[in-house]
Design an enzyme around this catalytic site. Structure first.
Site, short mmCIF file in Angstrom:
data_model
loop_
_atom_site.label_atom_id
_atom_site.label_comp_id
_atom_site.label_asym_id
_atom_site.label_seq_id
_atom_site.Cartn_x
_atom_site.Cartn_y
_atom_site.Cartn_z
N ASP A 158 52.29 42.61 85.22
CA ASP A 158 54.57 42.60 84.22
C ASP A 158 53.85 42.47 82.99
O ASP A 158 55.27 41.06 83.10
CB ASP A 158 54.92 41.58 85.09
CG ASP A 158 54.95 40.38 85.13
OD1 ASP A 158 53.58 40.03 85.19
OD2 ASP A 158 55.91 39.15 86.47
N GLY A 217 54.99 39.52 93.84
CA GLY A 217 55.46 40.25 92.89
C GLY A 217 57.10 40.00 92.95
O GLY A 217 57.96 41.10 93.67
N ARG A 218 57.15 39.08 92.80
CA ARG A 218 58.81 38.72 92.73
C ARG A 218 59.90 39.11 92.03
O ARG A 218 60.59 39.96 91.72
CB ARG A 218 58.58 37.30 92.84
CG ARG A 218 58.76 37.06 91.25
CD ARG A 218 58.95 35.28 91.97
NE ARG A 218 57.57 34.98 90.62
CZ ARG A 218 57.30 33.66 90.27
NH1 ARG A 218 57.72 33.02 91.43
NH2 ARG A 218 56.14 33.45 89.69
N ALA A 240 33.71 33.85 78.93
CA ALA A 240 33.97 34.40 78.00
C ALA A 240 34.36 33.17 76.55
O ALA A 240 33.40 34.24 75.78
CB ALA A 240 34.30 35.67 78.10
N ARG A 298 46.62 49.90 109.28
CA ARG A 298 46.79 51.78 109.86
C ARG A 298 45.68 52.10 111.14
O ARG A 298 46.31 52.78 111.76
CB ARG A 298 46.07 52.75 107.83
CG ARG A 298 46.93 53.85 108.48
CD ARG A 298 46.72 54.47 107.79
NE ARG A 298 47.41 54.66 106.34
CZ ARG A 298 48.38 55.43 106.37
NH1 ARG A 298 49.37 55.88 107.49
NH2 ARG A 298 49.02 54.84 105.03
N THR A 328 46.82 37.46 85.44
CA THR A 328 48.32 37.30 87.08
C THR A 328 48.35 38.51 87.27
O THR A 328 47.74 39.69 86.80
CB THR A 328 49.96 37.40 86.00
OG1 THR A 328 50.70 37.65 87.27
CG2 THR A 328 50.09 38.32 85.12
N GLU A 359 57.77 41.89 97.75
CA GLU A 359 58.41 40.41 97.94
C GLU A 359 60.22 40.71 97.35
O GLU A 359 61.11 39.78 97.60
CB GLU A 359 57.58 39.12 97.73
CG GLU A 359 56.65 38.78 96.26
CD GLU A 359 56.28 37.67 96.53
OE1 GLU A 359 55.96 37.14 94.48
OE2 GLU A 359 56.52 36.94 96.41
N ARG A 389 51.96 24.78 87.70
CA ARG A 389 52.88 25.31 87.23
C ARG A 389 53.95 24.35 86.92
O ARG A 389 53.85 23.33 87.80
CB ARG A 389 53.89 25.84 88.14
CG ARG A 389 53.48 27.29 88.89
CD ARG A 389 54.35 28.06 89.43
NE ARG A 389 53.50 29.38 90.62
CZ ARG A 389 53.05 30.56 89.73
NH1 ARG A 389 53.62 30.69 88.68
NH2 ARG A 389 52.52 31.40 90.83
N ASP A 419 53.08 35.27 82.43
CA ASP A 419 54.92 35.52 81.69
C ASP A 419 55.17 33.80 81.59
O ASP A 419 55.60 33.65 80.30
CB ASP A 419 56.26 36.09 83.19
CG ASP A 419 57.52 35.64 82.41
OD1 ASP A 419 57.61 37.22 80.95
OD2 ASP A 419 58.08 34.80 82.77
N ASP A 464 49.99 40.04 88.73
CA ASP A 464 51.44 40.95 88.68
C ASP A 464 51.50 41.80 87.97
O ASP A 464 52.65 43.43 88.22
CB ASP A 464 52.69 40.03 88.08
CG ASP A 464 53.19 39.47 89.77
OD1 ASP A 464 52.70 39.33 90.75
OD2 ASP A 464 53.40 38.50 89.34
N GLY A 487 50.26 31.00 88.45
CA GLY A 487 49.86 30.99 89.67
C GLY A 487 48.13 31.80 89.25
O GLY A 487 47.44 32.07 88.56
#
Ligand code: F6P
Length: 322
Positions: free
Chosen positions: A130, A171-172, A22, A155, A126, A222, A72, A103, A128, A11
């Site tokens: 993670d 965020g699966r 860079a 809001r 990523t 998610e 992917r 990942d 995420d 992603g």
């Protein structure tokens, strides 16, 4: 080392371009040739290559997405695909590869490293966050700021109409986007994959919530076990038929946009350190920043080994958002 390759995979994430810039400019400084492969590992298999120089990466530090494009790749999960990718790197005389991704990208790098002597270094890209071996991944800071900005707007309506809003964020497998953006936007509750029994706990929390509080924001990752925003809304409606509920799924707006300054600086540091790492003999590791220090972590430790959630942060969120 005379020539390196670079690709972005998985992603897209804001800051990938800053990282790429860079990588290319650090390589040029050290008189290395740089070849870029488009569309991540898929493009590596198809030999979609372009030569990169100072000018190719001009004016991209502020741009979201990735100018190298990404994908992917299902073919990269096959032996034939990986072999073709390794052959293409060899054909171009590449001695080091910088893979910018998450990942899946690093799992791919582990597979590739088994059949090629080429040194591979990863930069964590990523939204995420993670991954192990880094406090923040490239894209995370911008994504959580995007969520906070969206929730601030939501809001206004929630407050004006005394509504309950369920906001679903990405965020699966990880709830880190939900957790930080939830705290940052003053959400009343967050539901994340790392914690169990979120739905019954939410019902309890809603029962005990202040009666003079009309609006509520509930952030759902998610990948939460509840099944997402619609399921959460159904459950709330069953238990609180009088609540006026609305759902907002933020989706891919979280992946786009101009990277924050923090993102650009981290991404630049990581891209720079990927190349200096290659030159100093690092291989099969991911560059990360931990406590402001650049560290290199074995791919096997980086994948799906994020530090998990700080339970104190969840508790703090619950105390602060009464
Ligand atoms: O890994 C980043 C991420 O944005 C996840 O949070 C999300 O589940 C996934 O990618 C969505 O991927 P895609 O854009 O391929 O549908």
């Amino acid at each position: 080392m005379k020539k390196i390759a670079v690709l972005t995979s998985g992603g897209d994430a804001p800051g990938m371009n800053a990282c790429l810039r860079a990588v290319v400019r650090t390589a040029m400084y050290h008189k290395l040739e740089v070849v870029g492969f488009k569309h991540g590992y898929e493009g590596l298999i198809n030999d979609e290559h372009i030569n990169l120089n100072h000018k190719s990466v001009a004016n991209i530090i502020q741009r979201g997405g990735t100018i190298l494009k990404t994908a992917r790749s299902a073919r990269f999960m096959t032996d034939e695909g990986i072999k073709q990718a390794a052959d293409n790197l060899k054909k171009h005389g590449v001695e080091g590869l910088v893979a910018i991704g998450g990942d899946g990208t690093f799992r791919g790098a582990i597979a590739l490293s088994k059949i090629t002597p080429i040194a591979i270094i990863g930069c964590p890209g990523t939204i995420d966050n993670d991954l192990g071996g880094t406090d923040f991944t490239i894209g995370y800071d911008t994504a959580i700021n995007t969520v906070v900005e969206a929730v601030d707007k939501i809001r206004d309506t929630a407050e004006s109409h005394d509504r309950v809003f369920i906001v679903e964020v990405m965020g699966r497998d990880a709830g880190l986007i939900a957790l930080r953006s939830g705290i940052g936007s003053g959400a009343e509750a967050i539901l994340i994959p790392e914690t169990k029994n979120d739905l019954p706990r939410l019902m309890e929390r809603l029962k005990k919530s202040r009666k003079d509080k009309g609006s509520k924001i509930i952030i759902v990752a998610e990948g939460d076990e509840s099944g997402g925003a619609y399921k959460v809304a159904d459950e709330i409606k069953k238990n609180f038929p009088l609540f006026d509920i609305r759902i907002s799924i933020l989706g891919h707006i979280q992946r786009g946009g101009s990277p924050s300054c923090m993102e650009r600086v981290n991404a630049s540091t990581m891209g720079y350190s990927a190349v200096t790492g290659l030159l100093s003999g690092q291989k099969n590791v991911m560059v990360g920043i931990v406590n402001k220090v650049v560290v290199y972590t074995d791919f096997k430790k980086a994948v799906k080994h994020h530090e998990g959630l700080n339970e104190n942060m969840i508790k703090m969120m619950e105390i602060l958002s009464v």
